[in-house]
Write a protein that holds these residues in place. Structure first.
Motif, PDB file in Angstrom:
ATOM      1  N   PHE A   1      56.465 -98.658  25.151  1.00  0.00           N
ATOM      2  CA  PHE A   1      56.566 -99.590  24.025  1.00  0.00           C
ATOM      3  C   PHE A   1      57.798-100.486  24.080  1.00  0.00           C
ATOM      4  CE2 PHE A   1      54.749 -95.665  21.717  1.00  0.00           C
ATOM      5  CZ  PHE A   1      53.483 -95.894  22.234  1.00  0.00           C
ATOM      6  N   GLY A   2      58.692-100.218  25.029  1.00  0.00           N
ATOM      7  CA  GLY A   2      59.878-101.048  25.159  1.00  0.00           C
ATOM      8  C   GLY A   2      60.921-100.836  24.080  1.00  0.00           C
ATOM      9  N   TYR A   3      60.891 -99.669  23.434  1.00  0.00           N
ATOM     10  CA  TYR A   3      61.895 -99.387  22.409  1.00  0.00           C
ATOM     11  C   TYR A   3      63.283 -99.414  23.045  1.00  0.00           C
ATOM     12  CZ  TYR A   3      58.599 -97.772  18.814  1.00  0.00           C
ATOM     13  OH  TYR A   3      57.619 -97.686  17.863  1.00  0.00           O
ATOM     14  N   THR A   4      64.230 -99.872  22.300  1.00  0.00           N
ATOM     15  CA  THR A   4      65.612 -99.853  22.760  1.00  0.00           C
ATOM     16  C   THR A   4      66.466 -99.184  21.690  1.00  0.00           C
ATOM     17  OG1 THR A   4      66.010-102.053  21.824  1.00  0.00           O
ATOM     18  CG2 THR A   4      65.391-101.961  24.144  1.00  0.00           C
ATOM     19  N   VAL A   5      67.479 -98.515  22.125  1.00  0.00           N
ATOM     20  CA  VAL A   5      68.414 -97.843  21.229  1.00  0.00           C
ATOM     21  C   VAL A   5      69.805 -98.006  21.807  1.00  0.00           C
ATOM     22  CG1 VAL A   5      66.769 -96.116  20.425  1.00  0.00           C
ATOM     23  CG2 VAL A   5      68.182 -95.622  22.401  1.00  0.00           C
ATOM     24  N   GLU A   6      70.770 -97.566  21.043  1.00  0.00           N
ATOM     25  CA  GLU A   6      72.107 -97.534  21.595  1.00  0.00           C
ATOM     26  C   GLU A   6      72.115 -96.569  22.767  1.00  0.00           C
ATOM     27  OE1 GLU A   6      75.195 -96.840  18.742  1.00  0.00           O
ATOM     28  OE2 GLU A   6      74.148 -98.040  17.239  1.00  0.00           O
ATOM     29  N   LYS A   7      73.037 -96.784  23.651  1.00  0.00           N
ATOM     30  CA  LYS A   7      73.127 -95.958  24.851  1.00  0.00           C
ATOM     31  C   LYS A   7      73.301 -94.490  24.474  1.00  0.00           C
ATOM     32  CE  LYS A   7      75.917 -95.492  29.006  1.00  0.00           C
ATOM     33  NZ  LYS A   7      77.057 -96.008  29.750  1.00  0.00           N
ATOM     34  N   PRO A   8      72.406 -93.605  24.956  1.00  0.00           N
ATOM     35  CA  PRO A   8      72.572 -92.175  24.682  1.00  0.00           C
ATOM     36  C   PRO A   8      73.886 -91.670  25.262  1.00  0.00           C
ATOM     37  CG  PRO A   8      70.381 -92.628  25.566  1.00  0.00           C
ATOM     38  CD  PRO A   8      71.192 -93.880  25.716  1.00  0.00           C
ATOM     39  N   SER A   9      74.475 -90.689  24.599  1.00  0.00           N
ATOM     40  CA  SER A   9      75.757 -90.160  25.064  1.00  0.00           C
ATOM     41  C   SER A   9      75.589 -89.130  26.178  1.00  0.00           C
ATOM     42  CB  SER A   9      76.536 -89.551  23.906  1.00  0.00           C
ATOM     43  OG  SER A   9      75.796 -88.489  23.336  1.00  0.00           O
ATOM     44  N   LYS A  10      74.391 -88.525  26.271  1.00  0.00           N
ATOM     45  CA  LYS A  10      74.143 -87.546  27.332  1.00  0.00           C
ATOM     46  C   LYS A  10      72.646 -87.482  27.615  1.00  0.00           C
ATOM     47  CE  LYS A  10      73.555 -83.147  25.082  1.00  0.00           C
ATOM     48  NZ  LYS A  10      73.048 -82.161  25.938  1.00  0.00           N
ATOM     49  N   ALA A  11      72.316 -86.920  28.756  1.00  0.00           N
ATOM     50  CA  ALA A  11      70.909 -86.794  29.139  1.00  0.00           C
ATOM     51  C   ALA A  11      70.190 -85.849  28.183  1.00  0.00           C
ATOM     52  CB  ALA A  11      70.790 -86.288  30.569  1.00  0.00           C
ATOM     53  N   GLU A  12      68.991 -86.251  27.764  1.00  0.00           N
ATOM     54  CA  GLU A  12      68.177 -85.448  26.861  1.00  0.00           C
ATOM     55  C   GLU A  12      66.992 -84.794  27.564  1.00  0.00           C
ATOM     56  OE1 GLU A  12      67.050 -87.504  23.225  1.00  0.00           O
ATOM     57  OE2 GLU A  12      68.770 -88.858  23.476  1.00  0.00           O
ATOM     58  N   ILE A  13      66.693 -85.248  28.763  1.00  0.00           N
ATOM     59  CA  ILE A  13      65.483 -84.815  29.450  1.00  0.00           C
ATOM     60  C   ILE A  13      65.722 -84.880  30.962  1.00  0.00           C
ATOM     61  CG2 ILE A  13      64.490 -87.148  29.476  1.00  0.00           C
ATOM     62  CD1 ILE A  13      61.730 -85.893  28.948  1.00  0.00           C
TER      63      ILE A  13
END
Length: 184
Positions: free
Chosen positions: A31-43
């Protein structure tokens, strides 16, 4: 055979993946969602090394392990490391169509020629190498291999959410596997 479900709307994400990094992965990529840069890997994402498969995800969101056919058998320590040291609680295994690791026997001659011409090997070296490793890395069917690898890793890591996803090289979307809705 397993039917694929193209995730083109949030409502199509399976309930077991809602509010998890798998749902985020689908939102970022499809879907091309964008967010602020994650602080750490989640997956942790395990996928094929095929250059046609490129994920649209933010930096820092995922550890990514790429190997021929998405075969994780020879790199389990790296998965364990991401779980133990990186704290990931979720793994996405991503298979794709038209994988070069299917029907390796038909590619033997071209493989040998490539190793002779590109790597400077003798034909004998190249053939021995192929015969030693092709049986280990061969996948007969992309979806069946993805399902079996998911089952194997779910048994090995019972507290980790492991999601099988399928990447279409034609439309570059990630798909869910219909039988995963109730699998395991």
């Amino acid at each position: 055979m397993c039917n694929l479900i193209k995730v083109s709307d949030e409502s199509e994400v399976f309930y077991k993946y809602k509010n998890t990094p798998v749902e985020k992965l689908l939102k970022y990529h499809n879907f091309g969602y964008t967010v602020e840069k994650p602080s750490k890997a989640e997956i942790l994402v395990g996928m094929c090394m095929d250059n046609r498969n490129q994920l649209r995800i933010p930096n820092n969101f995922a550890y990514i392990l790429r190997t021929g056919g998405g075969n994780m058998r020879s790199i389990e320590f790296k998965i364990s490391y991401a779980i133990a040291m990186g704290g990931v609680k979720c793994v996405a295994l991503i298979g794709h169509n038209n994988c070069g690791m299917t029907n390796l026997v038909s590619k033997k001659k071209k493989f040998i020629e490539g190793m002779v011409n590109n790597a400077g090997w003798s034909e004998k070296q190249a053939e021995e190498h192929f015969m030693s490793f092709a049986p280990i890395f061969e996948i007969e069917n992309e979806i069946e291999f993805l399902v079996s690898e998911t089952k194997r890793l779910r048994e090995k890591y019972p507290k980790i959410l492991i999601a099988p996803l399928f990447y279409s090289v034609e439309d570059h979307f990630l798909y869910l596997l219909e039988n995963d809705k109730d699998m395991f």
